[in-house]
Design a protein around this motif. Structure first.
Motif, PDB file in Angstrom:
ATOM      1  N   ASP A 200       0.827  -1.208   0.000  1.00 31.41           N
ATOM      2  CA  ASP A 200       0.000   0.000   0.000  1.00 31.41           C
ATOM      3  C   ASP A 200       0.862   1.259   0.000  1.00 31.41           C
ATOM      4  O   ASP A 200       0.568   2.229  -0.715  1.00 31.41           O
ATOM      5  N   GLY A 201       1.923   1.247   0.790  1.00 35.11           N
ATOM      6  CA  GLY A 201       2.819   2.396   0.831  1.00 35.11           C
ATOM      7  C   GLY A 201       3.520   2.626  -0.489  1.00 35.11           C
ATOM      8  O   GLY A 201       3.661   3.766  -0.949  1.00 35.11           O
ATOM      9  N   ARG A 203       2.420   1.784  -3.443  1.00 35.58           N
ATOM     10  CA  ARG A 203       1.457   2.285  -4.435  1.00 35.58           C
ATOM     11  C   ARG A 203       1.195   3.777  -4.244  1.00 35.58           C
ATOM     12  O   ARG A 203       1.088   4.533  -5.220  1.00 35.58           O
ATOM     13  N   LYS A 204       1.078   4.244  -3.012  1.00 35.93           N
ATOM     14  CA  LYS A 204       0.879   5.669  -2.758  1.00 35.93           C
ATOM     15  C   LYS A 204       2.082   6.466  -3.235  1.00 35.93           C
ATOM     16  O   LYS A 204       1.936   7.553  -3.815  1.00 35.93           O
ATOM     17  N   GLU A 205       3.262   5.950  -2.992  1.00 34.20           N
ATOM     18  CA  GLU A 205       4.500   6.590  -3.440  1.00 34.20           C
ATOM     19  C   GLU A 205       4.537   6.684  -4.961  1.00 34.20           C
ATOM     20  O   GLU A 205       4.828   7.741  -5.531  1.00 34.20           O
ATOM     21  N   ASP A 207       1.988   6.464  -7.089  1.00 40.14           N
ATOM     22  CA  ASP A 207       0.919   7.352  -7.553  1.00 40.14           C
ATOM     23  C   ASP A 207       1.331   8.817  -7.452  1.00 40.14           C
ATOM     24  O   ASP A 207       0.973   9.640  -8.315  1.00 40.14           O
ATOM     25  N   LEU A 208       2.100   9.147  -6.429  1.00 40.73           N
ATOM     26  CA  LEU A 208       2.547  10.525  -6.257  1.00 40.73           C
ATOM     27  C   LEU A 208       3.506  10.928  -7.381  1.00 40.73           C
ATOM     28  O   LEU A 208       3.458  12.064  -7.879  1.00 40.73           O
ATOM     29  N   GLN A 211       1.338  11.642 -10.320  1.00 38.08           N
ATOM     30  CA  GLN A 211       0.708  12.945 -10.168  1.00 38.08           C
ATOM     31  C   GLN A 211       1.683  14.059 -10.543  1.00 38.08           C
ATOM     32  O   GLN A 211       1.309  15.030 -11.213  1.00 38.08           O
ATOM     33  N   ALA A 228       7.259  12.478  -2.962  1.00 42.67           N
ATOM     34  CA  ALA A 228       7.370  11.065  -3.340  1.00 42.67           C
ATOM     35  C   ALA A 228       8.751  10.512  -2.997  1.00 42.67           C
ATOM     36  O   ALA A 228       8.871   9.372  -2.529  1.00 42.67           O
TER      37      ALA A 228
END
Length: 336
Positions: A200-201, A203-205, A207-208, A211, A228
């Motif tokens: 999960d971590g 994927r957030k990284e 995705d950033l 972005q 990121a």
């Protein structure tokens, strides 16, 4: 993907013939000159000229096509290669396996990879376009021909990295035992894919970074990139400890190598004089299933770097003593 531990995905039987005396392109190599033209385009517009031409091994269901002799029974022909050169090629029956320059006897399925021999000279192995078609490979975004060209560009880019980061990976492999999982560009994913918190971590990284890549404001793009990168360093510091500490260096290396490979395909796909796709479609085509971590995050990082207009970054990445994508983004964004 940079193949160090070879995984054979498909085995197929196809028919093919080749005239022993033909000086034209053998039927089994149909479509291959377009690969080399695409590579020359990427080098001419982005990477700069290649310092050397790697040994190339291609194959269909029954024959290999190589720029280096394989057996005493080889037949010779001439065919275009990278750099706009007409090269002497060798061909013969492979009987399902091929001896490659690093000494391995490789069973031939659907695959594409770059590696180096014991002296550090790069070589390249890939199934010809017809093999991919018979395997049923598809891409709704790109179509088969352009997808396979992008795969070729990704893997062939690794031949430019063998003397730099490839040599570093080889040196690490000689000093550290890698058994479970074995050393590959997917080693971080293979180690942590079952850890839901890590995943999960990550994927957030990632995705950033995407972005940041698609943000229209340059300063906002830099801030998102620094955020990121901070997440990346926190992830590495938390998880890459003890006997996994070596993964810190390998993570940066494989994000750089796989990211550059992905960017190579993307650059050609999105260029009007290349694949001719819109930027968004080309990105989606390269991301495909989004399930290979080093490719997925590495591509995002190179998209950011390229949109920051960093001067001469290909030279820095492709040098014999290269900088990683992490280092380049830190410098480009002025991150603390």
């Amino acid at each position: 993907m940079l193949m160090r531990n070879l995984t054979i995905i498909f085995l197929l039987i196809i028919s093919s013939t080749l005239s022993a005396t033909s000086q034209s392109i053998p039927p089994g190599m149909n479509g291959v000159p377009a690969w080399f033209s695409a590579w020359d385009f990427v080098c001419g517009h982005k990477f700069g000229s290649s310092p050397e031409t790697p040994v190339i091994f291609l194959y269909d269901d029954s024959l290999y096509y190589s720029t280096a002799p394989v057996a005493a029974t080889d037949k010779r022909f001439h065919c275009p290669g990278p750099g706009g050169k007409t090269l002497e090629w060798y061909t013969g029956a492979h009987h399902g396996t091929l001896r490659i320059p690093d000494g391995q006897l490789v069973p031939l399925g659907l695959m594409s990879f770059a590696a180096a021999d014991s002296a550090g000279h790069p070589f390249f192995v890939m199934a010809v376009p017809g093999f991919w078609e018979k395997a049923g490979v598809q891409s709704k975004e790109l179509g088969l021909d352009k997808l396979v060209t992008a795969v070729f560009l990704h893997e062939f880019a690794h031949t430019r990295q063998q003397r730099g980061m490839g040599a570093t990976v080889t040196a690490i492999e000689q000093q550290h035992p890698f058994k479970d999982p074995p050393l590959s560009d997917d080693i971080v994913q293979h180690t942590f894919s079952k850890d839901s918190v890590y995943t999960d971590g990550w994927r957030k990284e990632t995705d950033l970074f995407y972005q940041a890549a698609f943000h229209t404001d340059k300063q906002a793009r830099k801030k998102l990139t620094c955020d990121a990168l901070r997440m990346l360093h926190e992830r590495q510091a938390r998880y890459f400890t003890g006997d996994k500490k070596i993964l810190r260096e390998l993570d940066d290396i494989f994000l750089t190598m796989e990211g550059l490979g992905q960017f190579s395909g993307l650059y050609w796909l999105q260029h009007p004089a290349g694949g001719g796709f819109t930027y968004d479609v080309a990105v989606e085509g390269m991301r495909r299933k989004r399930n290979q971590w080093s490719q997925e995050e590495g591509l995002a990082m190179f998209l950011v770097l390229d949109r920051l207009d960093v001067e001469k970054w290909p030279r820095q990445v492709l040098a014999d003593e290269p900088e990683t994508i992490v280092q380049l983004l830190h410098s480009a964004c002025g991150c603390p």
